[in-house]
Design a protein around this motif. Structure first.
Motif, mmCIF file in Angstrom:
data_model
loop_
_atom_site.group_PDB
_atom_site.id
_atom_site.type_symbol
_atom_site.label_atom_id
_atom_site.label_comp_id
_atom_site.label_asym_id
_atom_site.label_seq_id
_atom_site.Cartn_x
_atom_site.Cartn_y
_atom_site.Cartn_z
ATOM 1 N N PRO A 162 42.834 30.332 51.540
ATOM 2 C CA PRO A 162 44.268 31.037 51.630
ATOM 3 C C PRO A 162 43.639 33.348 51.343
ATOM 4 C CG PRO A 162 44.113 29.406 49.924
ATOM 5 C CD PRO A 162 42.458 29.206 50.613
ATOM 6 N N ALA A 163 44.724 33.313 51.833
ATOM 7 C CA ALA A 163 44.306 35.117 51.375
ATOM 8 C C ALA A 163 44.467 35.366 50.874
ATOM 9 C CB ALA A 163 45.845 35.772 52.806
ATOM 10 N N HIS A 164 44.880 34.714 49.433
ATOM 11 C CA HIS A 164 45.196 35.583 47.851
ATOM 12 C C HIS A 164 44.115 35.100 47.126
ATOM 13 C CE1 HIS A 164 45.271 31.591 45.877
ATOM 14 N NE2 HIS A 164 45.609 30.634 47.408
ATOM 15 N N ARG A 165 43.416 34.226 47.281
ATOM 16 C CA ARG A 165 42.281 34.214 47.070
ATOM 17 C C ARG A 165 40.921 35.764 46.948
ATOM 18 N NH1 ARG A 165 40.547 30.153 44.838
ATOM 19 N NH2 ARG A 165 38.168 30.458 44.380
ATOM 20 N N ALA A 166 41.044 36.744 48.135
ATOM 21 C CA ALA A 166 40.528 37.749 48.044
ATOM 22 C C ALA A 166 40.822 39.019 47.619
ATOM 23 C CB ALA A 166 40.863 38.764 49.563
ATOM 24 N N THR A 167 42.293 38.576 46.568
ATOM 25 C CA THR A 167 43.150 39.527 45.711
ATOM 26 C C THR A 167 42.793 39.281 44.388
ATOM 27 O OG1 THR A 167 45.387 38.894 46.611
ATOM 28 C CG2 THR A 167 44.124 40.325 47.626
ATOM 29 N N GLN A 168 42.658 37.525 44.530
ATOM 30 C CA GLN A 168 42.568 37.191 42.718
ATOM 31 C C GLN A 168 42.351 38.624 41.844
ATOM 32 O OE1 GLN A 168 40.338 34.489 42.182
ATOM 33 N NE2 GLN A 168 41.306 33.176 40.674
ATOM 34 N N ASN A 169 42.520 38.623 40.766
ATOM 35 C CA ASN A 169 42.212 39.386 39.192
ATOM 36 C C ASN A 169 40.938 38.886 39.344
ATOM 37 O OD1 ASN A 169 41.778 40.255 36.590
ATOM 38 N ND2 ASN A 169 44.102 40.993 37.624
ATOM 39 N N ARG A 170 40.392 40.235 38.891
ATOM 40 C CA ARG A 170 38.567 40.227 38.567
ATOM 41 C C ARG A 170 38.278 39.259 37.012
ATOM 42 N NH1 ARG A 170 35.916 45.807 41.237
ATOM 43 N NH2 ARG A 170 36.182 44.910 43.933
ATOM 44 N N VAL A 171 39.289 39.834 36.272
ATOM 45 C CA VAL A 171 38.976 39.166 35.678
ATOM 46 C C VAL A 171 39.567 37.847 35.040
ATOM 47 C CG1 VAL A 171 40.340 39.635 32.943
ATOM 48 C CG2 VAL A 171 39.699 41.217 34.413
ATOM 49 N N ILE A 172 40.790 37.386 35.696
ATOM 50 C CA ILE A 172 40.722 36.057 35.562
ATOM 51 C C ILE A 172 39.484 35.186 36.458
ATOM 52 C CG2 ILE A 172 42.173 33.929 37.003
ATOM 53 C CD1 ILE A 172 44.743 36.345 36.182
#
Length: 368
Positions: A95-105
């Motif tokens: 999924p494309a949203h994993r590439a933009t996942q928050n780095r802290v999370i």
């Protein structure tokens, strides 16, 4: 094409025998689908469908979906649905949203997963330790069940056959320590203290530590590979079916062999390292062997030897437990065997070094 909706009709045989015609039709349809917001493919007229035909249809559907448009099958016969569903799952992109996942999370997730993995490894280690303890108690109450031949065989492999490489490596380590000591201590006129450094460092720390690391890499990996291969061929399940305890038959003799062999190898390795230090002192430090031996007798005591040799059985136990537990984790593939063998060596070396640190703190606290 009706407005922003494109209706396509698939008919006839979608098989590898008609691949050239089908590819041309799919390419033409893909070009038309690029102009529409919604694409539907009527499958009611399809008589034959194989994997190639299903993939061509899936490529058309997937191309529209990746461009942000909607594509769907209409009138799909039930006997073709399973094949199209299987093809739909092939080579799916994450999924494309994993590439933009928050780095802290993402960092917290990594820490959490690592913590869970460490917890699982600790539980596996303790389970194996308990199983070995129970098997040992069972053998002590019924000595006739102990696999003496297996224990002697593994002691020969772990101990005697490892002697050449242990002697060579520890001899070289002793030479290197002495050479570096003379090179740096000579600046301060403290050549005599090189003997103290070599003697204390080899007997207390480096002798047993280097040998334990070599045993973890040589024998620990061998144990994991052997048990893993047996697990893949279901030989361990066969032992359970015949009423034998795999821990008592396979694991206990191997661990006892390690506990016996590692202290002996540590002693021989320490002597080889001291001999290497003496050779360098004679050839490089201009210190004759008699002076080296006299200084060594003043610098070291039985206590230094005890500190080093007491660690050896515990390190052997850790190496054996980790190697055998990782071997039993192997699944049915060669990749799994390689991964667990690597994990066995890495975990064993890490735990040996941690255990050495704990022993250093313990001996310092009791004045040894």
């Amino acid at each position: 094409m009706l407005g922003d909706r494109l209706e396509l009709v698939a008919r006839g045989s979608w098989t590898a025998a008609h691949v050239q015609v089908l590819e041309r039709q799919v390419e033409a349809a893909a070009a038309e689908a690029g102009k529409a917001r919604i694409t539907s493919i009527d499958m009611a007229g399809v008589r034959e469908l194989d994997t190639l035909g299903a993939w061509l249809l899936e490529r058309l559907i997937r191309g529209s979906g990746e461009a942000g448009r909607t594509a769907e099958f209409v009138g799909l016969p039930s006997h073709f649905r399973g094949l199209l569903d299987e093809v739909h799952q092939v080579n799916r992109r994450p999924p494309a949203h994993r590439a933009t996942q928050n780095r802290v999370i993402a960092a917290l997730e990594t820490v959490g997963r690592t913590t869970v993995n460490v917890k699982g490894s600790a539980e596996t280690f303790l389970d194996m330790l308990g199983a070995v303890g129970v098997a040992l108690l069972r053998v002590l109450t019924r000595p006739q069940t102990f696999r003496l031949t297996s224990a002697v065989h593994h002691t020969f492999r772990v101990g005697w056959q490892a002697l050449p490489i242990v002697l060579l490596i520890t001899f070289l380590i002793g030479c290197i320590i002495a050479q570096q000591g003379f090179f740096h201590f000579r600046k301060f006129g403290a050549d005599a203290y090189v003997v103290d450094m070599v003697g204390i460092l080899v007997l207390r720390e480096l002798g047993v530590l280097i040998v334990a690391i070599m045993v973890a890499g040589r024998s620990g990996s061998s144990y994991t590979a052997e048990l893993g291969s047996m697990k893949m061929r279901e030989e361990i399940d066969a032992l359970r079916t015949m009423g034998f305890d795999p821990v008592e038959v396979l694991i206990l003799p191997r661990i006892i062999a390690l506990v016996i062999a590692l202290p002996i190898l540590a002693f021989v390795g320490s002597m080889a390292a001291l001999y290497g230090g003496g050779v360098v002192a004679w050839l490089y430090g201009d210190m004759n062997p008699a002076t080296f031996i006299a200084r060594l007798r003043e610098a070291i005591s039985v206590e230094h030897f005890q500190v080093g040799i007491i660690k050896a059985p515990f390190m052997a136990l850790v190496i054996g437990i980790v190697a055998c537990s990782e071997g039993l984790k192997v699944k049915g593939s060669a990749e799994s065997l390689g991964l667990q063998t690597t994990a066995s060596v890495v975990k064993s070396i890490f735990l040996v070094i941690v255990l050495d640190g704990f022993f250093a703190i313990f001996f310092a606290s009791i004045g040894m």
